[in-house]
Design a protein around this motif. Structure first.
Motif, PDB file in Angstrom:
ATOM      1  N   ILE A 121       0.827  -1.245  -0.117  1.00 56.99           N
ATOM      2  CA  ILE A 121       0.075  -0.041  -0.055  1.00 56.99           C
ATOM      3  C   ILE A 121       0.661   1.287  -0.085  1.00 56.99           C
ATOM      4  O   ILE A 121       0.655   2.053  -0.790  1.00 56.99           O
ATOM      5  N   SER A 158      -4.787  -7.430 -10.908  1.00 55.41           N
ATOM      6  CA  SER A 158      -4.590  -7.569  -9.470  1.00 55.41           C
ATOM      7  C   SER A 158      -6.110  -7.078  -9.038  1.00 55.41           C
ATOM      8  O   SER A 158      -6.836  -6.298  -9.917  1.00 55.41           O
ATOM      9  N   CYS A 194      -7.098  -4.836  -7.185  1.00 55.11           N
ATOM     10  CA  CYS A 194      -7.014  -3.552  -7.085  1.00 55.11           C
ATOM     11  C   CYS A 194      -7.647  -2.791  -8.188  1.00 55.11           C
ATOM     12  O   CYS A 194      -8.011  -1.576  -8.191  1.00 55.11           O
ATOM     13  N   ASN A 246      -3.832   3.064  -4.598  1.00 53.06           N
ATOM     14  CA  ASN A 246      -3.127   2.364  -5.641  1.00 53.06           C
ATOM     15  C   ASN A 246      -4.117   2.542  -7.050  1.00 53.06           C
ATOM     16  O   ASN A 246      -3.717   1.897  -7.810  1.00 53.06           O
ATOM     17  N   TYR A 297      -1.640   2.040 -10.160  1.00 59.18           N
ATOM     18  CA  TYR A 297      -1.223   0.769 -10.608  1.00 59.18           C
ATOM     19  C   TYR A 297      -2.528  -0.062 -11.130  1.00 59.18           C
ATOM     20  O   TYR A 297      -2.391  -0.714 -11.948  1.00 59.18           O
ATOM     21  N   ASN A 318      -5.004 -11.002  -3.157  1.00 55.84           N
ATOM     22  CA  ASN A 318      -3.826 -10.642  -2.496  1.00 55.84           C
ATOM     23  C   ASN A 318      -2.986 -11.934  -2.421  1.00 55.84           C
ATOM     24  O   ASN A 318      -3.465 -12.886  -1.956  1.00 55.84           O
ATOM     25  N   SER A 324       6.821  -3.704   1.038  1.00 53.62           N
ATOM     26  CA  SER A 324       6.130  -5.013   0.960  1.00 53.62           C
ATOM     27  C   SER A 324       4.769  -4.875   1.100  1.00 53.62           C
ATOM     28  O   SER A 324       4.134  -4.061   1.619  1.00 53.62           O
ATOM     29  N   VAL A 351       1.321  -6.709   3.196  1.00 54.71           N
ATOM     30  CA  VAL A 351       1.168  -6.931   4.732  1.00 54.71           C
ATOM     31  C   VAL A 351       1.519  -8.220   5.149  1.00 54.71           C
ATOM     32  O   VAL A 351       2.173  -8.166   6.253  1.00 54.71           O
ATOM     33  N   ALA A 390       5.183  -8.424   5.554  1.00 57.14           N
ATOM     34  CA  ALA A 390       5.643  -7.399   6.311  1.00 57.14           C
ATOM     35  C   ALA A 390       5.518  -7.989   8.002  1.00 57.14           C
ATOM     36  O   ALA A 390       6.260  -7.656   8.765  1.00 57.14           O
ATOM     37  N   LYS A 407       8.359  -8.800  10.628  1.00 57.83           N
ATOM     38  CA  LYS A 407       8.017  -8.044  12.219  1.00 57.83           C
ATOM     39  C   LYS A 407       8.070  -8.880  13.281  1.00 57.83           C
ATOM     40  O   LYS A 407       8.390  -8.732  14.318  1.00 57.83           O
ATOM     41  N   TRP A 446      -0.015  -1.551  10.777  1.00 55.33           N
ATOM     42  CA  TRP A 446      -0.241  -0.250  10.192  1.00 55.33           C
ATOM     43  C   TRP A 446      -1.832  -0.272  10.153  1.00 55.33           C
ATOM     44  O   TRP A 446      -2.550  -0.964   9.985  1.00 55.33           O
ATOM     45  N   GLY A 447      -2.479   1.160  10.305  1.00 53.57           N
ATOM     46  CA  GLY A 447      -3.943   1.365  10.138  1.00 53.57           C
ATOM     47  C   GLY A 447      -4.479   0.699  11.376  1.00 53.57           C
ATOM     48  O   GLY A 447      -4.105   0.504  12.227  1.00 53.57           O
ATOM     49  N   PRO A 466      -9.376  -3.575   7.852  1.00 57.57           N
ATOM     50  CA  PRO A 466      -9.745  -3.724   6.604  1.00 57.57           C
ATOM     51  C   PRO A 466      -9.760  -5.310   6.533  1.00 57.57           C
ATOM     52  O   PRO A 466      -9.156  -5.995   7.130  1.00 57.57           O
ATOM     53  N   ARG A 516      -9.064  -8.608   3.812  1.00 61.03           N
ATOM     54  CA  ARG A 516      -8.517  -8.897   2.751  1.00 61.03           C
ATOM     55  C   ARG A 516      -8.472 -10.385   2.586  1.00 61.03           C
ATOM     56  O   ARG A 516      -8.651 -11.120   3.373  1.00 61.03           O
ATOM     57  N   LYS A 520     -12.017  -6.505   0.112  1.00 66.64           N
ATOM     58  CA  LYS A 520     -11.567  -6.789  -1.160  1.00 66.64           C
ATOM     59  C   LYS A 520     -11.640  -8.206  -1.554  1.00 66.64           C
ATOM     60  O   LYS A 520     -10.768  -9.032  -1.780  1.00 66.64           O
TER      61      LYS A 520
HETATM   62  O1  GFB Z   1      -1.034  -5.747   1.620  1.00 64.00           O
HETATM   63  P1  GFB Z   1      -1.073  -4.321   1.551  1.00 64.00           P
HETATM   64  O2  GFB Z   1       0.121  -3.469   1.505  1.00 64.00           O
HETATM   65  O3  GFB Z   1      -1.954  -3.814   0.342  1.00 64.00           O
HETATM   66  O4  GFB Z   1      -2.142  -3.930   2.673  1.00 64.00           O
HETATM   67  P2  GFB Z   1      -3.482  -3.744  -0.202  1.00 64.00           P
HETATM   68  C1  GFB Z   1      -3.092  -4.318   3.169  1.00 64.00           C
HETATM   69  C2  GFB Z   1      -3.616  -4.001   4.620  1.00 64.00           C
HETATM   70  O5  GFB Z   1      -2.721  -4.422   5.418  1.00 64.00           O
HETATM   71  C3  GFB Z   1      -3.814  -2.321   4.432  1.00 64.00           C
HETATM   72  C4  GFB Z   1      -2.589  -3.125   6.449  1.00 64.00           C
HETATM   73  O6  GFB Z   1      -4.959  -2.128   5.471  1.00 64.00           O
HETATM   74  C5  GFB Z   1      -2.422  -1.984   5.458  1.00 64.00           C
HETATM   75  O7  GFB Z   1      -2.616  -0.900   6.072  1.00 64.00           O
HETATM   76  N1  GFB Z   1      -1.068  -3.479   7.028  1.00 64.00           N
HETATM   77  C6  GFB Z   1      -1.076  -3.561   8.220  1.00 64.00           C
HETATM   78  C7  GFB Z   1       0.017  -3.361   6.612  1.00 64.00           C
HETATM   79  N2  GFB Z   1       0.354  -3.455   8.610  1.00 64.00           N
HETATM   80  C8  GFB Z   1       1.015  -3.487   7.566  1.00 64.00           C
HETATM   81  C9  GFB Z   1       2.499  -3.495   7.214  1.00 64.00           C
HETATM   82  O8  GFB Z   1       3.179  -3.714   7.996  1.00 64.00           O
HETATM   83  N3  GFB Z   1       2.664  -3.590   6.005  1.00 64.00           N
HETATM   84  C10 GFB Z   1       1.748  -3.453   4.796  1.00 64.00           C
HETATM   85  N4  GFB Z   1       2.045  -3.232   3.606  1.00 64.00           N
HETATM   86  N5  GFB Z   1       0.365  -3.272   5.172  1.00 64.00           N
HETATM   87  C11 GFB Z   1      -2.389  -3.254  -2.289  1.00 64.00           C
HETATM   88  C12 GFB Z   1      -2.051  -2.569  -3.470  1.00 64.00           C
HETATM   89  O9  GFB Z   1      -3.235  -3.025  -1.665  1.00 64.00           O
HETATM   90  O10 GFB Z   1      -2.673  -4.825  -2.740  1.00 64.00           O
HETATM   91  C13 GFB Z   1      -1.249  -3.002  -4.834  1.00 64.00           C
HETATM   92  O11 GFB Z   1      -1.672  -1.338  -3.119  1.00 64.00           O
HETATM   93  C14 GFB Z   1      -2.094  -4.340  -4.877  1.00 64.00           C
HETATM   94  O12 GFB Z   1      -1.930  -2.254  -5.769  1.00 64.00           O
HETATM   95  C15 GFB Z   1      -2.027  -5.387  -3.897  1.00 64.00           C
HETATM   96  O13 GFB Z   1      -3.198  -4.443  -5.501  1.00 64.00           O
HETATM   97  C16 GFB Z   1      -2.443  -6.635  -4.159  1.00 64.00           C
HETATM   98  O14 GFB Z   1      -4.263  -4.917  -0.297  1.00 64.00           O
HETATM   99  O15 GFB Z   1      -4.218  -2.436   0.679  1.00 64.00           O
END
Ligand code: GFB
Length: 311
Positions: free
Chosen positions: A72, A110, A112, A136, A139, A168, A181, A183, A186, A190, A205-206, A210, A212, A277
Motif C-alpha cells: 500500500i 490485480s 485493486c 493504488n 497501479y 492478494n 512489502s 502486509v 511485513a 516484524k 499499520w492502520g 480492513p 483481505r 476486497k
Molecule cells: O498488503 P497491503 O500493503 O496492500 O496492505 P493492499 C493491506 C492492509 O494491511 C492495509 C495493512 O490495510 C494495510 O494498512 N497493514 C498492516 C500493512 N500492517 C502492515 C504492514 O506492516 N505493511 C503493509 N504493507 N500493510 C495493495 C495495492 O493493496 O494490494 C496493490 O496497493 C496491489 O496495488 C496489492 O493491488 C495486491 O491490499 O491494501
C-alpha cells in the motif's frame, strides 16, 4: 478450445519474481519448455529490446508476470513508477507477442482494479463501475489498461490474449522490505524481529479492520496454467481463495505461528486502503479450479522458511 502445452515454448516474463518463480516450479510438471530473460539482459520497458528478444526467441505462448508491484505504501509513494513502468512493460510485451505470432498470452492483473466500494464478493462485471482506491489507483489504471489492451488485440487481430485477476498473494520469494512489502511478508518480518528481540507485541499499520483475501502463490501458479490451457475469452477472470480475514486477525495468526503472546497494536497514522476486497471466483470455480492451500498452513510454511533463511 483447450490449448495443449505439449512441446510449447512458453515465455515466463518476470521469472525472478514471486509469481514468475512459482510458475517455473509449476510448469516443470508440464511437457513444455520455459523461456526466461534476466532483467540485466532484457529491460521489458525498452520496446526495441523487447521486439528484438521476441524476434530471436519466438515463444509459442507468453505469461506476463513481470510488473512493478508493492504494498500500500510503495503504491502511494511511487505513483509515477507504478503507472509508467507497468504501462511500458505490458504494452511492449503484448505488442511484441502479437507481432511475433504468439498463439496465446496470459496477462496478470490485480484485485485493486475494482472500485474502492465495489459490491462484495466482487464479480468481474464490477470493473469500471466506480472510483478506485486512491492509494493504488496508478497501479490499478495500468492494470485496467492491460486488460483492455488484451481485449483490443483480440477484437482487432483475433489474438488469443487472456487476463487473470488474482487476489492478494503471498508465498516463497516474496518481498520482505518493511517499507515496500505487502502486509503478510511485513507481518512475518516484524514477528521474526520481535521473536529475536524478545518483544511480545506486534504493531500493524492502520486500524486492523480492513478485510483481505489471501491466495498462496503456488495455488495461483496452478490456476494460471489451468487458464492457459482452458480459458479463451476477452473477459478477465478472477482468481481468489475465498478465504477472507481482517488485518488484525491476520496479525493474530502470524503471532500464533511465531509464538508471540502479546497484543496487536495499531498505528493509525498509516493508511487502511480499501475496506474490503473479496473476489467472486465462481467463474473459475465453475470451470473446475479451486485453491487448495489453507491460509493457516501457508502462513506457517512461509514463516518457517523465512526463519530458516535468516539463520
Ligand atoms: O498488503 P497491503 O500493503 O496492500 O496492505 P493492499 C493491506 C492492509 O494491511 C492495509 C495493512 O490495510 C494495510 O494498512 N497493514 C498492516 C500493512 N500492517 C502492515 C504492514 O506492516 N505493511 C503493509 N504493507 N500493510 C495493495 C495495492 O493493496 O494490494 C496493490 O496497493 C496491489 O496495488 C496489492 O493491488 C495486491 O491490499 O491494501
Amino acid at each position: 478450445m483447450s490449448f495443449d502445452l505439449t512441446g510449447k515454448r512458453i515465455f515466463v516474463a518476470g521469472h525472478r519474481g514471486m509469481v514468475g518463480s512459482a510458475l517455473l516450479r509449476r510448469l516443470e510438471r508440464e511437457d513444455c519448455e520455459c523461456l526466461t530473460a534476466e532483467r540485466s539482459d532484457l529491460d521489458l520497458r525498452d520496446q526495441p529490446a523487447v521486439r528484438a528478444w521476441f524476434a530471436a526467441n519466438t515463444p509459442d505462448a507468453v505469461i506476463l508476470a513481470a510488473a512493478k508491484v508493492g504494498g500500500i505504501k510503495a503504491n502511494d509513494n511511487f505513483p509515477a513508477d507504478f503507472l509508467q513502468d507497468n504501462l511500458l512493460i505490458q504494452s511492449n510485451v503484448i505488442g511484441a507477442a502479437h507481432e511475433h505470432h504468439a498463439s496465446k498470452l496470459l496477462f496478470l492483473g490485480s484485485s485493486c482494479i475494482y472500485p474502492k466500494f465495489a459490491e462484495q464478493p466482487i464479480g468481474e462485471d464490477q470493473l469500471l463501475t466506480g472510483p478506485l482506491e486512491p492509494t493504488n489507483e496508478w497501479y490499478a489504471i495500468a492494470k485496467i489498461a492491460g486488460i483492455k489492451l488484451c481485449q483490443a488485440y483480440r477484437k482487432q487481430h483475433g489474438c488469443d490474449f487472456i487476463s487473470a485477476m488474482p487476489t492478494n498473494l503471498y508465498g516463497p520469494g516474496d518481498n520482505y522490505d518493511p517499507e515496500t512489502s505487502h502486509v503478510l511478508p511485513a507481518l512475518i518480518r516484524k514477528a521474526a524481529d520481535a521473536k529475536q528481540s524478545g518483544e511480545q507485541n506486534l504493531r500493524i499499520w492502520g486500524s486492523g479492520t480492513p478485510l483481505r483475501e489471501f491466495l498462496h502463490v503456488d495455488d495461483l501458479a496452478d490456476a494460471l496454467v489451468f487458464l492457459l490451457k482452458n480459458y479463451s475469452a476477452g473477459r478477465h477472470i478472477n482468481v481468489g481463495s475465498g478465504q477472507e480475514i481482517s488485518i488484525a486477525d491476520l496479525a493474530r495468526l502470524v503471532m500464533q505461528v511465531a509464538g508471540l503472546t502479546g497484543e496487536v497494536l495499531t498505528d493509525r497514522s498509516q493508511p487502511d486502503g480499501t475496506p474490503r476486497k473479496l473476489l467472486d471466483s465462481s467463474r473459475i470455480s465453475a470451470m473446475g479450479w479451486n485453491a487448495t492451500i489453507p491460509l493457516e498452513e501457508g502462513v506457517k510454511t512461509v514463516f518457517d522458511s523465512f526463519m530458516k533463511d535468516r539463520t
